[in-house]
Design a protein around this motif. Structure first.
Motif, mmCIF file in Angstrom:
data_model
loop_
_atom_site.group_PDB
_atom_site.id
_atom_site.type_symbol
_atom_site.label_atom_id
_atom_site.label_comp_id
_atom_site.label_asym_id
_atom_site.label_seq_id
_atom_site.Cartn_x
_atom_site.Cartn_y
_atom_site.Cartn_z
ATOM 1 N N LYS A 40 -3.168 28.156 -0.813
ATOM 2 C CA LYS A 40 -2.488 28.992 -0.817
ATOM 3 C C LYS A 40 -2.846 30.170 0.064
ATOM 4 C CE LYS A 40 -0.986 28.876 -5.778
ATOM 5 N NZ LYS A 40 0.232 28.027 -5.478
ATOM 6 N N GLY A 41 -1.886 30.510 0.953
ATOM 7 C CA GLY A 41 -2.147 31.569 1.683
ATOM 8 C C GLY A 41 -2.730 31.244 3.226
ATOM 9 N N LYS A 42 -2.971 30.250 3.353
ATOM 10 C CA LYS A 42 -3.691 29.994 4.620
ATOM 11 C C LYS A 42 -2.629 30.131 5.807
ATOM 12 C CE LYS A 42 -4.911 25.517 3.689
ATOM 13 N NZ LYS A 42 -5.368 24.071 3.690
ATOM 14 N N PHE A 43 -3.203 30.730 6.714
ATOM 15 C CA PHE A 43 -2.240 31.131 7.989
ATOM 16 C C PHE A 43 -2.961 31.352 9.117
ATOM 17 C CE2 PHE A 43 0.036 34.151 10.605
ATOM 18 C CZ PHE A 43 1.313 33.443 10.607
ATOM 19 N N ALA A 44 -2.786 30.566 10.146
ATOM 20 C CA ALA A 44 -3.586 30.875 11.408
ATOM 21 C C ALA A 44 -3.056 31.520 12.382
ATOM 22 C CB ALA A 44 -3.757 29.427 11.934
ATOM 23 N N THR A 45 -3.494 32.654 12.681
ATOM 24 C CA THR A 45 -3.240 33.556 14.032
ATOM 25 C C THR A 45 -3.768 32.951 15.202
ATOM 26 O OG1 THR A 45 -4.757 35.124 13.279
ATOM 27 C CG2 THR A 45 -2.556 35.272 12.774
ATOM 28 N N ASP A 46 -3.333 33.042 16.428
ATOM 29 C CA ASP A 46 -4.120 32.510 17.579
ATOM 30 C C ASP A 46 -3.921 33.282 18.480
ATOM 31 O OD1 ASP A 46 -4.869 30.898 19.785
ATOM 32 O OD2 ASP A 46 -4.399 29.080 18.857
ATOM 33 N N LYS A 47 -5.112 34.157 18.797
ATOM 34 C CA LYS A 47 -5.083 35.286 19.786
ATOM 35 C C LYS A 47 -4.921 34.605 21.236
ATOM 36 C CE LYS A 47 -7.022 38.980 17.835
ATOM 37 N NZ LYS A 47 -7.584 40.536 18.150
ATOM 38 N N ILE A 48 -5.580 33.481 21.360
ATOM 39 C CA ILE A 48 -5.281 32.509 22.644
ATOM 40 C C ILE A 48 -3.808 32.474 22.911
ATOM 41 C CG2 ILE A 48 -6.081 30.638 24.076
ATOM 42 C CD1 ILE A 48 -8.575 30.630 22.422
ATOM 43 N N PHE A 49 -3.048 32.070 22.031
ATOM 44 C CA PHE A 49 -1.659 31.493 22.201
ATOM 45 C C PHE A 49 -0.872 32.871 22.424
ATOM 46 C CE2 PHE A 49 2.698 30.823 20.898
ATOM 47 C CZ PHE A 49 2.750 29.640 21.232
ATOM 48 N N GLY A 50 -1.343 33.832 21.754
ATOM 49 C CA GLY A 50 -0.552 35.125 21.946
ATOM 50 C C GLY A 50 -0.997 35.610 23.582
ATOM 51 N N ALA A 51 -2.190 35.812 23.940
ATOM 52 C CA ALA A 51 -2.363 36.199 25.144
ATOM 53 C C ALA A 51 -1.823 35.437 26.117
ATOM 54 C CB ALA A 51 -3.894 36.474 25.488
ATOM 55 N N ASN A 52 -1.637 34.089 25.877
ATOM 56 C CA ASN A 52 -1.050 33.284 27.065
ATOM 57 C C ASN A 52 0.466 33.528 26.927
ATOM 58 O OD1 ASN A 52 -0.883 31.103 28.943
ATOM 59 N ND2 ASN A 52 0.230 30.068 27.220
ATOM 60 N N ALA A 53 0.909 33.663 25.877
ATOM 61 C CA ALA A 53 2.392 33.935 25.779
ATOM 62 C C ALA A 53 2.792 35.258 26.682
ATOM 63 C CB ALA A 53 2.908 34.162 24.148
ATOM 64 N N ALA A 54 1.903 36.281 26.381
ATOM 65 C CA ALA A 54 2.163 37.693 27.171
ATOM 66 C C ALA A 54 2.056 37.163 28.840
ATOM 67 C CB ALA A 54 1.184 38.549 26.914
ATOM 68 N N ALA A 55 1.112 36.373 29.205
ATOM 69 C CA ALA A 55 1.021 36.056 30.625
ATOM 70 C C ALA A 55 2.235 35.337 31.134
ATOM 71 C CB ALA A 55 -0.153 35.291 30.948
ATOM 72 N N VAL A 56 2.628 34.363 30.519
ATOM 73 C CA VAL A 56 3.972 33.706 30.754
ATOM 74 C C VAL A 56 5.146 34.596 30.767
ATOM 75 C CG1 VAL A 56 5.625 31.729 29.952
ATOM 76 C CG2 VAL A 56 3.132 31.543 29.753
ATOM 77 N N LYS A 57 5.188 35.383 30.045
ATOM 78 C CA LYS A 57 6.347 36.549 29.845
ATOM 79 C C LYS A 57 6.335 37.425 31.421
ATOM 80 C CE LYS A 57 8.428 40.081 26.797
ATOM 81 N NZ LYS A 57 8.136 40.870 25.948
ATOM 82 N N ALA A 58 5.160 37.764 31.601
ATOM 83 C CA ALA A 58 4.930 38.566 32.516
ATOM 84 C C ALA A 58 5.164 37.904 34.113
ATOM 85 C CB ALA A 58 3.591 39.041 32.811
ATOM 86 N N VAL A 59 4.893 36.554 34.205
ATOM 87 C CA VAL A 59 5.333 35.571 35.232
ATOM 88 C C VAL A 59 6.875 35.595 35.385
ATOM 89 C CG1 VAL A 59 5.369 33.281 36.079
ATOM 90 C CG2 VAL A 59 3.336 34.133 35.109
ATOM 91 N N ALA A 60 7.543 35.423 34.241
ATOM 92 C CA ALA A 60 8.942 35.477 34.316
ATOM 93 C C ALA A 60 9.384 36.816 34.828
ATOM 94 C CB ALA A 60 9.626 35.122 32.753
ATOM 95 N N GLN A 61 8.731 38.086 34.303
ATOM 96 C CA GLN A 61 9.298 39.163 34.738
ATOM 97 C C GLN A 61 8.882 39.784 36.388
ATOM 98 O OE1 GLN A 61 7.580 41.589 31.815
ATOM 99 N NE2 GLN A 61 9.141 41.410 30.498
ATOM 100 N N VAL A 62 7.732 39.273 36.725
ATOM 101 C CA VAL A 62 7.235 39.755 38.076
ATOM 102 C C VAL A 62 6.887 38.654 38.956
ATOM 103 C CG1 VAL A 62 6.638 42.006 36.976
ATOM 104 C CG2 VAL A 62 4.891 40.283 37.475
ATOM 105 N N GLY A 63 6.956 37.513 38.494
ATOM 106 C CA GLY A 63 6.620 36.308 39.639
ATOM 107 C C GLY A 63 5.185 36.067 39.373
#
Lengths: 413, 413
Positions: free
Chosen positions: B11-34
């Motif tokens: 019960k209650g197991k949940f994985a947060t992935d900081k690497i995934f989160g950081a990468n997602a932020a980078a991908v978003k920035a690429v979409a915004q500024v190239g």
């Protein structure tokens, strides 16, 4: 006494594989007397009438056309999103249950069972399946420090034995808080049986009744042979019965690409959770993704992309279904020959409906299989019968086999 | 309180992935500024100077030339025999220990850790690694109901902290019968550190001394980055030190094809057991094969065949080593730029030797990473530092990065 450094619970584990042994004997015989004279009915994969391993041509083409990135990049831990979408279509077809549903990618159907046993039973619990079962179910339970118990699959009329099923479900639920039940249907390994719709109704009625005490029931439906079980929509109709079950009954469909896409060695499947309760399905996604990270990290991206590509292109999908149906027909013809000849030879078979295997009950399976070696016929001895892989034996070699099996059974009572 | 049907331990197991989160932020920035303006230093895979995911060309050619059978057929549970042979050459090179040795195929390096933790520690035991570690080690332990403890990796001179290591080994062995220790070297993730030969001598001296009480020590050497750790033979020399260890010390090499063959998404690795005692190695093969059957059944045949094909063809092997070495050089140049600029900026780095990542210690890693977002630089915040994936960032984008990191560290003390 040998020296050991394993943890106490892990000492002495050793897997003997009767299927591997039977296959090895067949391979040896081929080397001795030539392929023509040998019938290898041990292999759990489709071989064509030239005894060549079959790959569905469109599946192979899609696989070989994948761009490099799709072969080598890591997939997300839970699986490629497009795969997790498409796999619901692949599994449920027209009969998607009305329920909360989420999928998590796994290493084939075995990976589904691993996760369900680990996350939905407690250490020491007993998992339930039928007395005719695929041997690794027991290894999966025992390695995880669970036990496996069985109910008698068939009643005297060769129908699903709902009385035996209910008795075991009640008995186990009186002793533990969670009960994992594995039902392999349609086209059950090793018998080829498929639960009838009315039998599914009885099973679900029992589970609903038994769930009233508030304990949790996790029903795993192992559909490894779904794509060779008969008419596409008909053999999927039972899925819609998983709508609106009580919140403490979770259904998990164990989906595998191994047989349906002839991608055995690619190790790609999915666990599909079905529940009337949204919390239960969010928990399903969370805890199984967590266990994936802690087991195999992520799943073969290439093979997931193959399924997603096919399900997003109607023409490819139609081709795959056509190709697959041709092999279904080929297997059915082989099983029909065996069944007819068995009738003529008064050989009692378990009730085969469809699938890769059929089974002959036998008092002394090893002796029967050994005697069949004299005719260069190789089959797999089970605890209470002999398994014959009609998926792997050309029709020309099926002919005459039932009579020889009948004789061997007669002489080894 | 949400409704749950999981077993209590799950019960209650949940994985947060900081690497995934950081990468997602980078991908978003690429979409915004190239793409040009964004530095994505989060990805744990080799990208070339055009930021394209690299596949070693010869590996790709061998993979694409595989016959159909090698893609689709099941592999034996333990792995393809030719793979299990060749993987010893791939791992050990000229420095194969004098010992009994057997390999079992796994789902990457993660799969090795899964099996070792399950089979060589008891439920409730504590597994040991260094305080700088790859996050999933903790998930692997906790999902299996074990704990993870750490020793301080570096002493004040930035050398391996043998005192801290010995203290933790002794302390844990006073409480439990088996101790699993994970050492990630050479080219450690996240620091890029490699144990020196003299440090390996100290580690093994401690383990030999501590094993005298008869308890079992299982030393897992995670060599995920071995092929990017420096000169091929030099960085493998430490393997020969695993010769002639006491029978109650088992060494397990966690080998992965993910990085060395740029086959991340294919999920293929091997656990290699090394012991002076034949029983221990037979047990290693038996119990881990059993756990494989009970976890993922068997491993991706195609990728195993790729390694076996390359290692049985000197010309292919020479090409792969040449191609890989070019990328090693590319990564090294990137790390050299960062290191030089860090020196000029008085930025303290952890002692990088080689590999995909380097790490800057920081008091407030999340704040530092957030500030770097203003410059469209995306790195992974760890518990006590910031990880920069030099494997993934072109040299032209590495330039100037150290100064910006130094500034962010200065302003977020």
């Amino acid at each position: 006494m040998t020296f050991s450094v394993a943890a106490p619970h892990a000492k002495g584990k050793f897997a003997t594989d009767k299927i591997f042994g039977a296959n090895a004997a067949a391979v040896k015989a081929v080397a001795q007397v030539g392929k023509e004279k040998v019938t290898n009915a041990t292999i759990g994969a489709i071989l064509d009438d030239n005894e060549k391993l079959v790959c569905l041509p469109t599946v192979e083409k899609v696989f070989r056309d994948l761009p490099t990135n799709e072969i080598i990049a890591y997939a997300p831990i839970a699986g490629l999103p497009e795969y997790l979408d498409s796999v619901l279509d692949a599994a449920f077809g027209n009969s998607r249950p009305e329920a909360y549903i989420k999928a998590v990618a796994t290493s084939g159907g075995s990976g589904v069972l691993h996760h369900v046993i680990w996350n939905y039973s407690a250490i020491g619990d007993t998992v339930l399946t039928s007395d005719w079962y695929w041997g690794p179910y027991k290894v999966l339970c025992e390695d995880a420090l669970r036990k496996l118990d069985t109910y008698t699959l068939f009643d005297e009329q060769q129908n699903f034995n709902i009385t035996a099923f209910e008795a075991k479900v009640r008995s186990l639920l009186s002793k533990q808080d969670n009960l994992v039940i594995i039902i392999n249907t349609p086209a059950h390994n090793p018998t080829g049986y498929s639960l009838k719709d009315s039998e599914w109704d009885s099973v679900l009625a029992v589970l609903k009744e038994c769930s009233k005490n508030g304990k949790n029931i996790v029903l795993v439906v192992d559909v490894a042979y779904l794509d060779y079980a008969g008419e596409r929509n008909e053999c999927r109709a039972f899925f819609s019965k998983f709508s609106n079950l009580p919140a403490n009954i979770l259904t998990v469909v164990a989906y595998s690409m191994s047989k349906g896409f002839t991608m055995y060695g690619q190790r790609t499947g999915a666990m599909i959770g079905v529940s009337s309760n949204e919390d239960v399905i969010q928990e399903f996604a969370d805890i199984n993704q967590y266990t994936s990270r802690a087991t195999w990290s992520n799943i073969n991206r290439a093979c997931m992309r193959v399924l997603a590509t096919i399900y997003n292109n109607q023409q490819l999908l139609a081709q795959v279904e056509k190709e697959r149906n041709d092999f279904y027909t080929m297997i059915k013809e082989r099983a029909d020959i065996f069944t007819q000849e068995a009738k003529q030879a008064n050989l009692a078979m378990l009730p085969y409906v469809a699938g890769f295997f059929l089974t002959i009950p036998a008092a002394n399976p090893d002796a029967v299989c050994n005697q069949l070696h004299n005719d260069y016929i190789f089959a797999v001895p089970l605890a209470k019968g002999v398994r014959i892989a009609v998926c792997a034996v050309p029709a020309v070699k099926i002919k005459g086999m039932a009579g020889k099996v009948a004789k061997a059974i007669q002489e080894n009572k």
